[in-house]
Design an enzyme around this catalytic site. Structure first.
Site, short mmCIF file in Angstrom:
data_model
loop_
_atom_site.label_atom_id
_atom_site.label_comp_id
_atom_site.label_asym_id
_atom_site.label_seq_id
_atom_site.Cartn_x
_atom_site.Cartn_y
_atom_site.Cartn_z
N GLY A 1 0.47 -0.98 -0.77
CA GLY A 1 0.33 0.47 0.25
C GLY A 1 0.73 1.41 0.09
O GLY A 1 0.01 2.66 0.49
N GLU B 1 5.02 -5.89 0.87
CA GLU B 1 3.98 -6.16 -0.58
C GLU B 1 4.01 -5.22 -1.09
O GLU B 1 2.40 -4.90 -0.79
CB GLU B 1 2.91 -7.42 -0.15
CG GLU B 1 2.73 -8.56 1.09
CD GLU B 1 1.83 -8.57 1.28
OE1 GLU B 1 1.16 -7.80 1.67
OE2 GLU B 1 1.66 -10.26 1.24
N PRO B 2 5.28 -4.26 -1.54
CA PRO B 2 4.73 -3.21 -2.18
C PRO B 2 4.00 -3.60 -4.11
O PRO B 2 4.60 -4.91 -4.00
CB PRO B 2 6.02 -2.82 -2.63
CG PRO B 2 6.71 -3.57 -2.45
CD PRO B 2 6.37 -4.85 -1.29
N ARG C 1 1.41 -0.92 -5.89
CA ARG C 1 2.07 0.56 -7.19
C ARG C 1 2.76 0.73 -6.73
O ARG C 1 3.53 1.25 -7.80
CB ARG C 1 0.84 0.84 -6.76
CG ARG C 1 0.90 1.23 -5.27
CD ARG C 1 -0.62 2.37 -5.00
NE ARG C 1 -1.49 1.53 -4.83
CZ ARG C 1 -3.11 1.28 -5.16
NH1 ARG C 1 -3.39 2.42 -6.00
NH2 ARG C 1 -3.45 0.73 -5.41
N ARG D 1 -9.15 3.00 -13.79
CA ARG D 1 -9.39 3.65 -12.23
C ARG D 1 -10.34 4.98 -11.98
O ARG D 1 -11.19 5.19 -10.93
CB ARG D 1 -7.74 3.73 -11.85
CG ARG D 1 -7.27 2.21 -11.42
CD ARG D 1 -5.64 2.58 -11.44
NE ARG D 1 -5.31 2.85 -9.33
CZ ARG D 1 -5.55 3.99 -9.17
NH1 ARG D 1 -5.56 5.31 -10.01
NH2 ARG D 1 -5.37 4.53 -7.73
N TYR E 1 -12.68 4.50 -9.97
CA TYR E 1 -12.71 5.55 -8.03
C TYR E 1 -12.45 6.35 -8.36
O TYR E 1 -11.55 6.89 -8.05
CB TYR E 1 -11.99 4.61 -7.51
CG TYR E 1 -10.84 3.28 -6.86
CD1 TYR E 1 -11.59 2.18 -6.42
CD2 TYR E 1 -9.54 3.60 -8.42
CE1 TYR E 1 -11.34 0.96 -6.68
CE2 TYR E 1 -9.15 1.75 -8.09
CZ TYR E 1 -9.94 0.42 -7.48
OH TYR E 1 -8.77 0.17 -7.57
N CYS F 1 -19.01 3.47 -24.92
CA CYS F 1 -20.28 4.02 -24.64
C CYS F 1 -20.63 3.97 -23.46
O CYS F 1 -21.75 3.61 -22.85
CB CYS F 1 -21.44 3.12 -25.24
SG CYS F 1 -20.97 3.18 -26.98
N TYR G 1 -1.97 -0.93 -12.04
CA TYR G 1 -3.97 -1.70 -11.69
C TYR G 1 -4.47 -0.75 -13.42
O TYR G 1 -5.39 -0.89 -13.03
CB TYR G 1 -4.42 -1.02 -10.54
CG TYR G 1 -4.30 -1.73 -9.08
CD1 TYR G 1 -4.46 -2.78 -9.05
CD2 TYR G 1 -2.57 -1.14 -8.86
CE1 TYR G 1 -3.60 -3.95 -7.66
CE2 TYR G 1 -2.74 -1.53 -7.33
CZ TYR G 1 -2.94 -2.69 -7.31
OH TYR G 1 -2.10 -3.48 -5.82
C1 LIG Z 1 -3.39 -5.20 -2.74
C2 LIG Z 1 -2.29 -5.75 -1.74
C3 LIG Z 1 -0.98 -4.97 -1.73
C4 LIG Z 1 -0.88 -4.34 -2.56
O1 LIG Z 1 -1.26 -3.10 -2.74
P1 LIG Z 1 -0.90 -1.83 -3.67
O2 LIG Z 1 -1.47 -0.74 -2.56
O3 LIG Z 1 -0.76 -2.15 -5.17
O4 LIG Z 1 0.90 -1.83 -2.64
C5 LIG Z 1 -0.56 -5.98 -1.04
N1 LIG Z 1 -0.26 -6.39 0.20
C6 LIG Z 1 -2.13 -7.63 0.13
C7 LIG Z 1 -2.16 -8.17 0.29
C8 LIG Z 1 -2.90 -6.65 -1.09
O5 LIG Z 1 -4.31 -7.17 -1.03
#
Ligand SMILES: *Cc1c(COP(=O)(O)O)cnc(C)c1O
Length: 435
Positions: free
Chosen positions: A249, A291-292, A294, A331, A335, A362, A391
């Protein structure tokens, strides 16, 4: 650099350049819409996480969340950079296997993993399954028993924090479809089941509080809450975690209003917090996983479009239409995500006014950018939309039967197509005649 916001240059011809290659040339060679990645930026993004952990001398895994952008070439690049990998489906796992990704560094996520997905993961001896719910524990136990196999697992928990970009929210009742509730006894119940199964190696906890984080605060609070639980389990049952996974995230810049933190700052602050908590509850520092998604792919990619029709509504707005839209970038429609862009063939010209960029689906909602300052726009200009690397391709769809664009990787002045553009034959290849 073209602006402070986006890491791309302008060449002598006044054209946008990606990975040392002229973007206008790329558009003419490979057609539009086209996803283009500067591979050196992907590498830099990986390194700023991996190297910072190395400098700090802690054991860590940086797992690329492949849902952000999963293709064979992409997974090969992140593997070259020493990353691990998150997958969420058989399709993502299959792509990883095809890319030759080391299975021991693949982690399987998901809130509704099927028997088939779990079986595939266990058959391939992947590094870890991040267990989400009791049904899944039933399935894993059954598969392991039948196959007489073992697997490493982490437990996904909801610590009761929700990240909301510039702030985080404490949610008392953890209203989330993901994971075990940390506070209502569910995590404890799962803990007993996982620990008591001789085929399961329970390695530790996982949490992911949300996406597009611009501060460390929410993640640090999550770490604190996870350690409170680990403290209980350590004191009462002598459990010592091998791994603590704090999710992804990490925020990226889509527009100038976004102020991302340096990735190294996240790593340093998280590591310091984990060290401090581990020492205060008297356990060794667990391996830190993040867990990056984006943060690895987002700013490395852009999309090239060709401008077609234009509509001037005097006193209201000027629309320009491009040859893609919500089919290649969902996206904005999904959102209200915001983007910035330039005319790749007029990248050094000053803005002459603002235009709103419409897709060609459309749907009135198929708008890519509202009120973008651009030089005077003409048909056949090449519009580059920045920060579409995450994404974009992964959420591409076939609305209006538009084919998915090609993907090109550029690095050190050389471009290579890594995903072919879909053809109309591809579009109907699963259709079966009814006559
Ligand atoms: C989507 C997700 C991520 C990555 O999120 P980003 O905003 O792309 O970094 C990491 N871990 C889990 C469990 C996710 O669902």
């Amino acid at each position: 650099m073209i602006t402070d916001n986006h890491p791309f240059n302008i060449n002598k011809a006044g054209h946008l350049e990606v990975g040392g290659v002229d973007a206008v040339q790329l558009a003419s060679t490979y057609g539009t819409p086209l996803y283009v990645y500067d591979v050196s930026i992907i590498r830099e993004n990986c390194r700023s996480f991996v190297r910072t952990f190395q400098e700090l001398g802690v054991r860590a895994q940086v797992a690329y969340a492949s849902k952000a952008f999963s293709t064979i070439a992409m997974l090969q690049v992140v593997n070259q950079e020493g990353m691990s990998l998150d997958v969420v489906s058989q399709g993502e796992l299959y792509t990883a296997l095809k890319a030759g990704f080391p299975v021991s560094k693949i982690h399987l996520h998901g809130n509704n993993k099927s028997l088939e997905e779990l079986t595939m993961a266990i058959d391939h001896d992947i590094g870890c399954i991040v267990v989400d719910n009791f049904h899944e524990i039933d399935l894993i136990e059954r598969i392991l028993e039948n196959k007489n196999k073992t697997i490493h697992v982490l437990m996904r928990v909801t610590p009761g924090i929700e990240a909301n970009t510039h702030q985080y929210i404490m949610t008392g009742n953890d209203d989330s479809k993901f994971g075990f509730n940390l506070n209502n006894g569910q995590a404890d119940q799962a803990f007993f089941r996982l620990r008591n199964n001789r085929n399961i190696y329970f390695k530790g906890l996982h949490s992911h509080i949300g996406s597009q984080l611009f501060e460390t605060e929410g993640l640090l609070l999550a770490a604190k809450l996870l350690f409170q639980k680990l403290d209980d389990w350590h004191t009462e049952y002598g459990f010592t975690p091998d791994v603590l996974n704090l999710g992804g995230g990490f925020g990226v810049r889509y527009t100038e209003r976004d102020e991302p933190l340096l990735y190294a700052t996240f790593v340093r602050e998280l590591t310091a917090a984990v060290k401090e908590h581990a020492s205060s509850i008297g356990i060794p520092i667990p391996e830190i996983w993040i867990e990056p998604g984006r943060a690895i792919a987002g700013n490395a990619g852009l999309t090239l479009y060709k401008v077609g029709s234009m509509k001037e509504i005097p006193g209201v707005r000027n629309y320009i239409s491009v040859d893609g839209g919500m089919t290649d970038n969902l996206r904005p429609a999904l959102y209200q995500a915001e983007y910035e862009g330039v005319l790749a063939n007029k990248a050094s010209l000053p803005a002459a006014g603002t235009v709103s960029v419409a897709g060609k689906c459309c749907e009135s909602g198929d708008m890519l950018i509202w009120d973008l300052p651009l030089p005077e726009v003409e048909p056949n200009d090449i519009l580059a939309v920045f920060s579409t690397g995450a994404y974009g391709y992964s959420m591409a769809n076939h609305y209006n039967r538009f084919s998915n664009p090609a993907v090109v990787f550029a690095e050190n002045g050389t471009a290579k197509q890594v995903v072919r553009r879909e053809t109309y034959q591809d579009m109907v290849k699963n259709d079966i005649s009814y006559e």
